[in-house]
Design an enzyme around this catalytic site. Structure first.
Site, mmCIF file in Angstrom:
data_model
loop_
_atom_site.group_PDB
_atom_site.id
_atom_site.type_symbol
_atom_site.label_atom_id
_atom_site.label_comp_id
_atom_site.label_asym_id
_atom_site.label_seq_id
_atom_site.Cartn_x
_atom_site.Cartn_y
_atom_site.Cartn_z
ATOM 1 N N ALA A 29 2.914 -0.480 4.111
ATOM 2 C CA ALA A 29 2.466 0.628 4.961
ATOM 3 C C ALA A 29 2.392 0.074 6.380
ATOM 4 C CB ALA A 29 1.100 1.112 4.524
ATOM 5 N N ASN A 84 0.275 5.950 9.890
ATOM 6 C CA ASN A 84 -0.497 6.467 11.032
ATOM 7 C C ASN A 84 0.300 6.229 12.306
ATOM 8 O OD1 ASN A 84 -1.495 3.557 10.173
ATOM 9 N ND2 ASN A 84 -1.663 3.680 12.404
ATOM 10 N N HIS A 92 -8.875 1.961 7.412
ATOM 11 C CA HIS A 92 -8.072 1.554 6.257
ATOM 12 C C HIS A 92 -7.993 2.674 5.204
ATOM 13 C CE1 HIS A 92 -6.065 -1.325 3.754
ATOM 14 N NE2 HIS A 92 -6.996 -1.299 2.819
ATOM 15 N N HIS A 130 -6.450 -4.691 -6.612
ATOM 16 C CA HIS A 130 -5.108 -5.284 -6.582
ATOM 17 C C HIS A 130 -5.116 -6.564 -7.414
ATOM 18 C CE1 HIS A 130 -3.430 -3.331 -2.675
ATOM 19 N NE2 HIS A 130 -4.254 -2.522 -3.300
ATOM 20 N N TYR A 181 -4.165 -11.928 6.144
ATOM 21 C CA TYR A 181 -5.487 -11.540 6.674
ATOM 22 C C TYR A 181 -6.622 -11.765 5.679
ATOM 23 C CZ TYR A 181 -4.881 -6.938 4.322
ATOM 24 O OH TYR A 181 -4.673 -5.938 3.412
ATOM 25 N N GLU A 182 -6.272 -11.987 4.398
ATOM 26 C CA GLU A 182 -7.316 -12.304 3.416
ATOM 27 C C GLU A 182 -7.795 -13.740 3.581
ATOM 28 O OE1 GLU A 182 -6.411 -10.898 -0.768
ATOM 29 O OE2 GLU A 182 -4.552 -10.344 0.231
ATOM 30 N N SER A 185 0.859 -1.191 0.000
ATOM 31 C CA SER A 185 0.000 0.000 0.000
ATOM 32 C C SER A 185 0.891 1.235 0.000
ATOM 33 C CB SER A 185 -0.850 0.050 1.262
ATOM 34 O OG SER A 185 -1.441 -1.180 1.507
ATOM 35 N N HIS A 187 -2.253 -11.245 1.227
ATOM 36 C CA HIS A 187 -2.091 -11.040 2.670
ATOM 37 C C HIS A 187 -2.639 -12.236 3.437
ATOM 38 C CE1 HIS A 187 -2.109 -6.915 1.028
ATOM 39 N NE2 HIS A 187 -1.227 -6.687 1.979
ATOM 40 N N MET A 219 0.915 -5.726 8.760
ATOM 41 C CA MET A 219 0.230 -7.015 8.548
ATOM 42 C C MET A 219 0.812 -7.811 7.383
ATOM 43 S SD MET A 219 -3.640 -5.597 9.010
ATOM 44 C CE MET A 219 -4.061 -4.453 10.334
ATOM 45 N N SER A 220 2.041 -7.530 7.010
ATOM 46 C CA SER A 220 2.616 -8.247 5.861
ATOM 47 C C SER A 220 4.111 -8.452 6.072
ATOM 48 C CB SER A 220 2.370 -7.444 4.574
ATOM 49 O OG SER A 220 3.105 -6.242 4.584
#
Ligand code: HPA
Length: 274
Positions: free
Chosen positions: A113, A235, A247, A61, A85-86, A30, A83, A211-212
């Site tokens: 990110a 952030n 997000h 994506h 989380y997917e 990202s 990811h 998260m990656s």
């Protein structure tokens, strides 16, 4: 079929489609997609034309290889990453890294990110990852056979390639960026953390959270593929700022940093190719 064999087959297919030989591959996270707008694209290869290659489910994506030249240096981009989380397995998330290693890539740069924990990391800053903490609760090497393949007991004491890491820092400083280095802590997501979790992570030595990246770094090391990573701080983490996390805001912040990221990236490729 083992992942080793199917990655080998996918790499053969990829090699046949590449217009030339590539040594540097970059996984776009990202915020890093705008890099592509400022360089010469030679060819795009959708992931879907390569048998076995997993497809991303995140809207927008679609997933493709982008063969490009950055000031005459060939760079192979992966636009679209999978990811954990997917809902994909760790093996699936890291399959592209195995394919790159099999296809003869010599250096891998991962971008992402992340949320800033260290007080010096503000939204829009870049942090070069020099170590990580895996809080995802899983390993991409779990279940890997111990024989007939590289050992799954991979030494991660120098997981991030020193030369690439130094070049990333230098590249940023050459274009006027502060360029900090730090420890990236990976969570499985997709939810953001609680303030209490962030306090624990800070005490554990984490500078940023995302998260990656960590599964890919582990597999790159398993494949003896030198790897480095850079995070764009999107952030301040949960409990460290007044604004609620979402997000869309995360994506907006990194989009605002796109011009700086492009300058940084060109500077890196210039140093890398010299
Ligand atoms: N936490 C985890 N992952 C993230 C964050 C965060 O605050 N920001 C961007 N990715």
């Amino acid at each position: 079929m083992s992942h080793g064999q199917s990655a080998f087959d996918a790499a053969q297919e990829l090699r046949a489609l590449l217009p030339r030989k590539y040594e540097l591959a970059v996984v776009l996270g990202s915020g890093f997609y705008p890099i592509l707008e400022n360089l010469q694209v030679i060819k795009e290869i959708p992931y879907s034309v390569i048998g076995n290659f997993p497809k991303s489910t995140v809207p927008g994506h679609a997933g493709k290889f982008v063969c490009a030249e950055v000031e005459d240096t060939p760079v192979l981009f992966l636009s679209g990453r999978l990811h954990y989380y997917e809902g994909h397995s760790m093996q699936k998330v890291t399959f592209p890294v195995r394919v790159l290693a099999e296809a003869g890539i010599r250096h891998l740069l991962l971008t992402n990110a992340a949320g800033g924990i260290h007080p010096d990391l503000a939204p829009g800053d870049l942090m070069v990852v020099n170590d990580h903490i895996n809080f995802m609760g899983d390993s991409p090497l779990r279940g890997m056979p111990g024989s007939g393949f590289a050992s799954p007991f991979v030494d991660l004491s120098n997981a991030y390639d020193r030369r690439m890491t130094d070049l990333l820092v230098k590249a940023g400083r050459l274009v006027g960026l502060k360029m900090q280095t730090g420890i990236y802590l990976a969570v499985s997501g997709p939810h953001y953390e609680t303030p209490a979790e962030i306090r624990v992570f800070r005490q554990a030595g984490a500078d940023a959270v995302g998260m990656s990246t960590v599964p890919e770094v582990i597999v790159a090391n398993h494949c003896s593929l030198p790897v480095a990573a850079v995070s764009c701080i999107a952030n301040r983490c949960s409990g460290l700022s007044r604004s609620p996390l979402n997000h869309e805001d995360v994506l907006e912040t990194v989009a605002g940093a796109s011009e700086m990221i492009s300058r940084f990236f060109s500077s890196f490729v210039r140093l890398y190719s010299n």
